[in-house]
Scaffold this motif. Structure first.
Motif, short mmCIF file in Angstrom:
data_model
loop_
_atom_site.label_atom_id
_atom_site.label_comp_id
_atom_site.label_asym_id
_atom_site.label_seq_id
_atom_site.Cartn_x
_atom_site.Cartn_y
_atom_site.Cartn_z
N GLU A 31 0.82 -1.20 0.00
CA GLU A 31 0.00 0.00 0.00
C GLU A 31 0.86 1.26 0.00
OE1 GLU A 31 -3.21 0.35 -0.28
OE2 GLU A 31 -4.01 -1.68 0.02
N TYR A 62 -7.39 -0.88 5.64
CA TYR A 62 -7.28 -0.33 4.28
C TYR A 62 -8.61 -0.31 3.52
CZ TYR A 62 -2.23 -0.51 4.93
OH TYR A 62 -0.95 -0.30 5.38
N LYS A 71 -9.02 2.50 1.28
CA LYS A 71 -8.09 2.50 0.16
C LYS A 71 -8.38 1.36 -0.81
CE LYS A 71 -4.28 4.91 2.42
NZ LYS A 71 -2.82 4.90 2.72
#
Length: 353
Positions: free
Chosen positions: A135, A155, A158
């Protein structure tokens, strides 16, 4: 199968596919009507057609071995999404080996792809530090088949989502349904052959054993060894040994799709007639369908693994192109037995279900 949440999540997954395809179709239609071409600016970032993800490089982990019954359907789903959306996808086969998955992830990360779709068998403790690195270099990661709860929570904004069954619930549902259909009583002896020791992946086995234990069953458990995990034929002696030591078995649970498809072979080797023991397992395959028709396999749960492949590729594309956050898509479908196997068989023969 296990409540409204499962059905709602499944419908969400279908809706996502429909919306994505619809957006692509609408954009394509708009072009035909003379709408302005894309300028590349954020304000003109709508899909430019069915190949809106073209130019994106992804690495995809289908799971086991090329040609394997379960993983081939996952792969076919990913291939269909790649054809529809346009990314350049590289595939890595792991033999269902968690250590190999970690090594291959490190190798994939070194190529700096736009996204990686992984199966979470190694667990959070092994995977999370590597996902942090991925990431940080701009590589989006999403998960299939087996959850990585900590990484997914960290995450989600994301783009890290999950496409797969809710494993503990699926195991519990199979055990509950087998108790009912197999007329199991407190004190009945059952055999569970699973992967309890694997972080995350073992939740499905735990769902089975917890449910059986609470119902008062005598549960014999064996871990699927590495050799059998990779090649189900290697488990014949284990299965026949269990049956010979416990001739009073009322039901057997096999927590592995490829081993489930091998149930007819196991039963023949153990001189068990079709229907003599209630055999429960997971996932549809051509061999499993035939085993159900022939009476060797009593009940399976279909987790619709084609969707796991399709939705994981779509998730990465939607994240990298438009910044969409992670989506939890429960692909657990429902039970398959003799009453409905004929309806699903044509799709299984096409390796879609």
């Amino acid at each position: 199968m296990v409540g409204n949440g499962r059905a709602a999540a499944w419908r969400l997954g279908v809706a996502i596919v429909v919306v994505a395809v619809g957006l692509a179709a609408c954009s394509s239609s708009a072009k035909k009507k003379g709408s302005p071409s894309q300028s590349g600016s954020a304000s003109a970032a709508a899909p430019s057609g069915a190949q809106f993800c073209k130019g994106t490089k992804l690495v995809f982990f289908p799971g086991g071995t090329a040609g394997g019954g379960f993983e081939t359907v996952v792969y076919n789903g990913a291939k269909a999404a790649a054809a529809a959306l346009g990314p350049d996808v590289t595939y890595q086969w792991s033999d269902w080996d968690p250590n190999k998955m970690i090594t291959q992830f490190q190798q994939a990360m070194a190529t700096k792809p736009d996204g990686i779709a992984v199966m979470g068998h190694p667990g959070d403790s092994a995977f999370d530090p590597l996902i942090d690195q991925a990431e940080s270099q701009g590589t989006a990661v999403t998960v299939m088949n087996t959850e990585l709860p900590s990484a997914e929570a960290k995450y989600a904004t994301k783009g890290m989502g999950y496409a797969g069954a809710t494993l503990y619930d699926a195991g519990a549902a199979l055990a509950t349904e087998t108790i009912k259909r197999g007329n199991l009583q407190a004190g009945s002896r059952v055999f569970v052959w699973g992967l309890k020791s694997q972080p995350g992946r073992g939740e499905r086995t735990k769902g089975i054993t917890d449910t059986l234990t609470k119902a008062g069953m005598k549960v014999d458990y064996q871990e699927i060894n590495d050799a059998t995990n990779s090649d189900p034929a290697q488990g014949v002696s284990i299965f026949t040994g269990e049956v010979s030591h416990h001739p009073d078995l009322k039901a057997i649970f096999i927590d592995h799709g490829n081993l489930t498809s091998t149930i007819p072979t196991y039963m023949k080797a153990a001189n068990l007639k079709p229907g003599s023991v209630f055999m429960a397992g997971f996932d549809a395959s051509a061999a499993t369908v035939q085993g159900i028709k022939d009476g060797y396999i009593s009940l399976v749960i279909d987790q619709q693994q084609y969707l796991q492949g399709f939705e994981a590729v779509e998730q990465l594309c939607m994240t990298k192109k438009y910044g969409f956050s992670g989506l939890f898509i429960n692909t657990g479908g429902g039970f398959i037995d003799k009453s409905n196997v004929d309806a699903i068989a044509p799709l299984v023969s096409q390796q879609i279900r």
